[in-house]
Design an enzyme around this catalytic site. Sequence first.
Site, PDB file in Angstrom:
ATOM      1  CG  LEU A  28       6.644   0.282   3.616  1.00  0.00           C
ATOM      2  CD1 LEU A  28       7.271  -0.125   2.282  1.00  0.00           C
ATOM      3  CD2 LEU A  28       6.602   1.834   3.674  1.00  0.00           C
ATOM      4  N   GLY A  29       3.792  -2.428   6.086  1.00  0.00           N
ATOM      5  CA  GLY A  29       2.671  -3.131   6.304  1.00  0.00           C
ATOM      6  C   GLY A  29       2.862  -4.308   6.954  1.00  0.00           C
ATOM      7  CD  GLU A  30       3.240  -7.139  11.706  1.00  0.00           C
ATOM      8  OE1 GLU A  30       3.393  -5.863  12.176  1.00  0.00           O
ATOM      9  OE2 GLU A  30       3.406  -8.043  12.527  1.00  0.00           O
ATOM     10  N   GLY A  31       0.768  -8.256   7.701  1.00  0.00           N
ATOM     11  CA  GLY A  31      -0.176  -9.018   7.454  1.00  0.00           C
ATOM     12  C   GLY A  31      -0.256 -10.204   8.157  1.00  0.00           C
ATOM     13  CG  PHE A  33      -0.108 -15.346   5.293  1.00  0.00           C
ATOM     14  CD1 PHE A  33      -0.173 -16.686   5.875  1.00  0.00           C
ATOM     15  CD2 PHE A  33      -1.301 -14.575   4.898  1.00  0.00           C
ATOM     16  CE1 PHE A  33      -1.343 -17.185   6.107  1.00  0.00           C
ATOM     17  CE2 PHE A  33      -2.538 -15.369   5.010  1.00  0.00           C
ATOM     18  CZ  PHE A  33      -2.635 -16.465   5.553  1.00  0.00           C
ATOM     19  N   GLY A  34       3.316 -11.795   6.666  1.00  0.00           N
ATOM     20  CA  GLY A  34       4.297 -11.389   6.438  1.00  0.00           C
ATOM     21  C   GLY A  34       4.772  -9.920   6.764  1.00  0.00           C
ATOM     22  CB  VAL A  35       6.596  -7.755   8.803  1.00  0.00           C
ATOM     23  CG1 VAL A  35       6.472  -6.464   9.125  1.00  0.00           C
ATOM     24  CG2 VAL A  35       6.266  -8.928   9.571  1.00  0.00           C
ATOM     25  CG  ASP A 170      -5.403 -10.139  -1.991  1.00  0.00           C
ATOM     26  OD1 ASP A 170      -6.562  -9.830  -1.651  1.00  0.00           O
ATOM     27  OD2 ASP A 170      -4.582 -10.070  -1.095  1.00  0.00           O
TER      28      ASP A 170
HETATM   29  P1  ADP Z   1       0.830  -7.403   2.544  1.00  0.00           P
HETATM   30  O1  ADP Z   1       0.730  -8.956   2.401  1.00  0.00           O
HETATM   31  O2  ADP Z   1       1.328  -6.997   3.793  1.00  0.00           O
HETATM   32  O3  ADP Z   1      -0.351  -7.202   2.220  1.00  0.00           O
HETATM   33  P2  ADP Z   1       1.996  -6.247   0.484  1.00  0.00           P
HETATM   34  O4  ADP Z   1       3.063  -6.616  -0.428  1.00  0.00           O
HETATM   35  O5  ADP Z   1       0.784  -5.682  -0.096  1.00  0.00           O
HETATM   36  O6  ADP Z   1       1.976  -7.071   1.548  1.00  0.00           O
HETATM   37  O7  ADP Z   1       2.567  -4.741   0.811  1.00  0.00           O
HETATM   38  C1  ADP Z   1       2.572  -4.164   2.239  1.00  0.00           C
HETATM   39  C2  ADP Z   1       2.448  -2.453   1.822  1.00  0.00           C
HETATM   40  O8  ADP Z   1       3.644  -2.213   1.559  1.00  0.00           O
HETATM   41  C3  ADP Z   1       1.482  -2.255   0.415  1.00  0.00           C
HETATM   42  O9  ADP Z   1       0.216  -1.666   0.744  1.00  0.00           O
HETATM   43  C4  ADP Z   1       2.243  -0.969  -0.055  1.00  0.00           C
HETATM   44  O10 ADP Z   1       1.933   0.310   1.072  1.00  0.00           O
HETATM   45  C5  ADP Z   1       3.730  -1.199   0.431  1.00  0.00           C
HETATM   46  N1  ADP Z   1       4.595  -1.823  -0.766  1.00  0.00           N
HETATM   47  C6  ADP Z   1       4.655  -3.073  -1.082  1.00  0.00           C
HETATM   48  N2  ADP Z   1       5.308  -3.172  -2.255  1.00  0.00           N
HETATM   49  C7  ADP Z   1       5.861  -1.999  -2.518  1.00  0.00           C
HETATM   50  C8  ADP Z   1       6.582  -1.383  -3.623  1.00  0.00           C
HETATM   51  N3  ADP Z   1       7.299  -2.191  -4.474  1.00  0.00           N
HETATM   52  N4  ADP Z   1       6.947  -0.006  -3.419  1.00  0.00           N
HETATM   53  C9  ADP Z   1       6.139   0.561  -2.614  1.00  0.00           C
HETATM   54  N5  ADP Z   1       5.379   0.398  -1.733  1.00  0.00           N
HETATM   55  C10 ADP Z   1       5.257  -1.084  -1.737  1.00  0.00           C
END
Ligand code: ADP
Length: 355
Positions: A28-31, A33-35, A170
């Site tokens: 769903l995402g990759e920054g 500091f984490g995936v 943030d």
């Molecule tokens: P990052 O550190 O990569 O920004 P996030 O915690 O923002 O991590 O999560 C990355 C992405 O994953 C979010 O933008 C969202 O699309 C999805 N996501 C994170 N938490 C949830 C959740 N509880 N339910 C659904 N999608 C989520």
Amino acid sequence: FDMFFLAFIQRLFRPSFRKDEFILGKKLGEGAFGVVYRASLANAKPNAPKCDLVLKKATEYGAVEIWMNERARRACANSCADFVYGFRERSAKGKGRGEYWLIWRFEGEDTLSDFMTSKEFPYNVETKILGEVQDLPKGLERENRIIQTIMRQLLFALDSLHSTGIVHRDIKPQNIIFSEGSRTFKIIDLGAAADLRVGINYIPKEFLLDPRYSAPEQYIMSTQTPSAPSAPVATALSPVLWQMNLPDRFDMYSVGLIFLQMAFPSLRTDSGLIQFNRQLKRCGYDLEAWRKTVEPRAGSDLRKGFELLNLDGGIGWDLLTSMVRYKARQRTDAKSALAHPYFNQEGLLGLSYMQ
Ligand code: ADP
Ligand code: MG
């Protein structure tokens, strides 16, 4: 002391998980500091939480994020995504430092950013919230009602987070998820958050902050404040520090920028926002001055934003300018913002019931 005891007891009675109990799905995402993955439980136990989960594998900052999520779940459960569990996963053969695993309930597919980048915004949110169309005013006024409803939810979530002593640091559309279950927006990504009551993550990590949504002040706590004291001392001191430094106003600036983006379609893109930030800086962070420079030569797109904020005697513009201010001390806090006359008009029905 009570708080730690309570945390301990709650830990004891909550389910615990290990690495091999999860099946990873789509990323769903990759920054940096984490995936983040969508995930489910391999062998769901009878009393296990619902299986649609989100899993974040985090580096060293995962420890702070687990702390913040545990705190938020106990103190202001509905403001943030439902946190299930967090633990440290040691790498195989005991080598390496291991990573932190965090698990939430999967709240839904869309972040506020996903909605805002669509041409349909804000109507795509209206249908999510209401399901069916209501007898609402048309055109600009209708858009304003939807935006007002989103803002109320964001401020409501921020107010409970701030009342708990947590500053998010943030706040941006990418970190706001739409919860299909409660039909409201919730805050996610507490990786850069600070808990001022106990001094966790008290020294701001500037590099964690997103420059597009950051308030102009470099440090959230003034540089004169002493470095983080040990936990019991910080608990006693922090209300004073909070009063002195108003760290919550950092989030208020960010949420003000989200309000601005919702009102002005051209500022929803990265480049639009970056250009706005440059212009505002040139105007000494004075929104009125910015307005004076851009309004006379504004295209239809910018004009539409001003028109929306001008409705009902300009109360939208008044709210915006109370949040986007150079001096933290002059910015409104979340609770006062919720009491602003902008929110006096009836919002979307479906939502007023939810809160
Ligand atoms: P990052 O550190 O990569 O920004 P996030 O915690 O923002 O991590 O999560 C990355 C992405 O994953 C979010 O933008 C969202 O699309 C999805 N996501 C994170 N938490 C949830 C959740 N509880 N339910 C659904 N999608 C989520
Ligand atoms: Mg994020």
